[in-house]
Each structure stands twice: as C-alpha cells, then as structure tokens.
Design an enzyme around this catalytic site. Structure first.
Site, PDB file in Angstrom:
ATOM      1  N   GLU A  29       0.843  -1.195   0.000  1.00 38.17           N
ATOM      2  CA  GLU A  29       0.000   0.000   0.000  1.00 38.17           C
ATOM      3  C   GLU A  29       0.884   1.254   0.000  1.00 38.17           C
ATOM      4  OE1 GLU A  29      -3.636   1.834   2.789  1.00 38.17           O
ATOM      5  OE2 GLU A  29      -2.390   0.184   3.527  1.00 38.17           O
ATOM      6  N   LYS A  98      -9.408   2.510  -2.360  1.00 39.16           N
ATOM      7  CA  LYS A  98      -9.736   1.960  -1.043  1.00 39.16           C
ATOM      8  C   LYS A  98     -11.082   2.465  -0.567  1.00 39.16           C
ATOM      9  CE  LYS A  98      -7.390   1.384   3.461  1.00 39.16           C
ATOM     10  NZ  LYS A  98      -6.175   1.793   4.211  1.00 39.16           N
ATOM     11  N   CYS A 132      -5.572  -3.177   2.202  1.00 32.44           N
ATOM     12  CA  CYS A 132      -5.392  -3.156   3.655  1.00 32.44           C
ATOM     13  C   CYS A 132      -6.687  -3.404   4.433  1.00 32.44           C
ATOM     14  CB  CYS A 132      -4.724  -1.835   4.057  1.00 32.44           C
ATOM     15  SG  CYS A 132      -3.998  -1.856   5.724  1.00 32.44           S
TER      16      CYS A 132
END
Length: 251
Positions: A29, A98, A132
């Site tokens: 990330e 995300k 994540c």
C-alpha cells in the site's frame, strides 16, 4: 501463475521485479510515496495515468512481469488511496480506490472509493483488488468470490501490534471465500508506526503458501485453477450458502 510479493522499499522494487521469475509482483500500500506522510499525501498524489504509472508500465515491459502497486491517486479535487494493476506489456488493466478508510491516517487525506469489486483478467486468472483495511470486512472478500475473483491482491500497510490480521484473519478470508489471496505489507517505520511485515500468499484451503518475516524480502507461490477447483470441491462454503437467511445482515 507464479505470484511474488515484494516486501521492501520502492527503490528496491525494480531489482526485485527483474529477479523475481514471477508472472505478477505485488507491492505494498502506498509504496510509491510512503503511507503515513500527512500533507505530503496530496503533494505527491498523481493521476492514474501519471508519471509514476508510466515508470511502472516501463518496468513491466522491460521485465515482462505484471505489477500491482499502491499509490496516492489524484482525481479532480479528491485524493484516493489506490492500487493499480499493470500487465506484462505495460498496459494498465485496473485501478481500485480503497473503500474502507482506516482511522485518521486515511480519513484526513483520502476520499473513500465507491466501487467494491474491481477485477481484471491477467494470463487467464481473474484478479481482484482490495487495500489493507478492506480485507478485514468479510463482505468485501465474499463479494469478490461471488463475482468470480480467483486471486485477490491486497497491498497493505499493517502495523504492529496487529500481526493477527496477517497471521490469522487473512488465511481465514481465503478459506471462507475460497480464493487465493496475496497480501503485500510494508516492513519499515514512519513516525510512530512500525509496519510488521508478515506478507503472505494463501491458498483457498487456508494454507499459507509463502510467508515473509519482519524485514525486506521477496516471496513466491504458484496459483492454479486446478488447485482452486479442487479446494472448492472439498470446501463447499460458496455452494452451500443460503442467501435467503442473510437478509438484513448488511444493514
């Protein structure tokens, strides 16, 4: 498909890709800039087709290796925490933003993405993308499984003391949704955060096929449709679902 995970700094990525012997290399990330960088996030953000994307496309072409990497994406007035997938010819295949923002680190600097399932076909394998904290929501991984994702790629910036996510939760996600999962973490430190490494590639059986330690490294594993089919034949979670009982569980 031979999958490799690069756990290390951005500066070492080109050498790792060249030496990987892989079909796909997955990096962490926000690997291109750092993650916990405050106001620099906006300063360093680029469009999905910006200069860094061009560099990564060139690296893919030069090495013949596909890449998935995290970066800050600028789009109009917004900045997104994104991951981009590039094939071995340098063509950009998919870009995911995300959707689940983690604490103030994410919420202060990023807008949330609004598309849950982003996929692309790479060398005959259906690749899905998350980042994540997204993988900590079982609904996200299950949505990918139901949409046909075979290998779920998850760049991350997991910090101590949350090693249980890498060690326990990620294998559970692969098993309960019956897909391969490549989880690519950082292993450096930024401000008060120490990233714990523990990158892994997990089979749909829950078996950890490859696991990194706490420091820099490159891990490899093979992803095959035959192994996926065999696991789904034995572990019939997807076939045995009863959606009529789950109404209201997403409210």
């Amino acid at each position: 498909m031979r999958v490799a995970v690069h756990q290390g700094p951005f500066a070492e990525l080109p050498g790792a890709v060249a030496a990987s012997g892989a079909d796909l290399v997955v990096a962490a990330e926000m690997i291109t800039t750092g993650y916990h960088i405050g106001a620099r996030t906006r300063e360093l953000a680029e469009p999905a087709d910006g200069p860094t994307a061009a560099r990564m496309s060139a690296l893919a072409r030069e090495t013949g290796v596909a890449l998935a990497y995290g970066y800050p994406e600028s789009a109009g007035e917004d900045v997104f925490n994104s991951v981009q997938l590039i094939d071995s010819t340098g063509r950009r295949l998919a870009n995911y933003r995300k959707t689940h923002l983690f604490g103030e680190i994410d919420k202060n600097w990023f807008a949330p993405g609004e598309e849950a399932v982003v996929q692309a076909d790479l060398d005959g394998v259906r690749i899905g993308l998350l980042i994540c904290y997204d993988v900590e929501f079982p609904e996200m991984v299950r949505a990918h499984a139901l949409a046909g994702t075979e290998l779920l790629v998850v760049p991350t910036a997991l910090m101590s003391p949350y090693e249980l996510v890498a060690d326990t939760l990620v294998p559970a996600r692969a098993y309960e949704s019956q897909l391969f999962l490549a989880y690519a973490n950082r292993c450096d430190a930024e401000r008060e955060l120490t990233y714990c490494g523990r990158s892994c590639v997990v089979a749909p059986t829950g078996e950890v096929l490859a696991r990194a330690g706490a420091g820099p490294g490159l891990i490899h594993a093979d992803v095959t449709r035959d192994a996926l089919a065999a696991s789904r034949l034995e572990n019939t979670h997807l076939a045995d679902r009863r959606p009529e009982l789950y109404r209201g569980t997403t409210a």
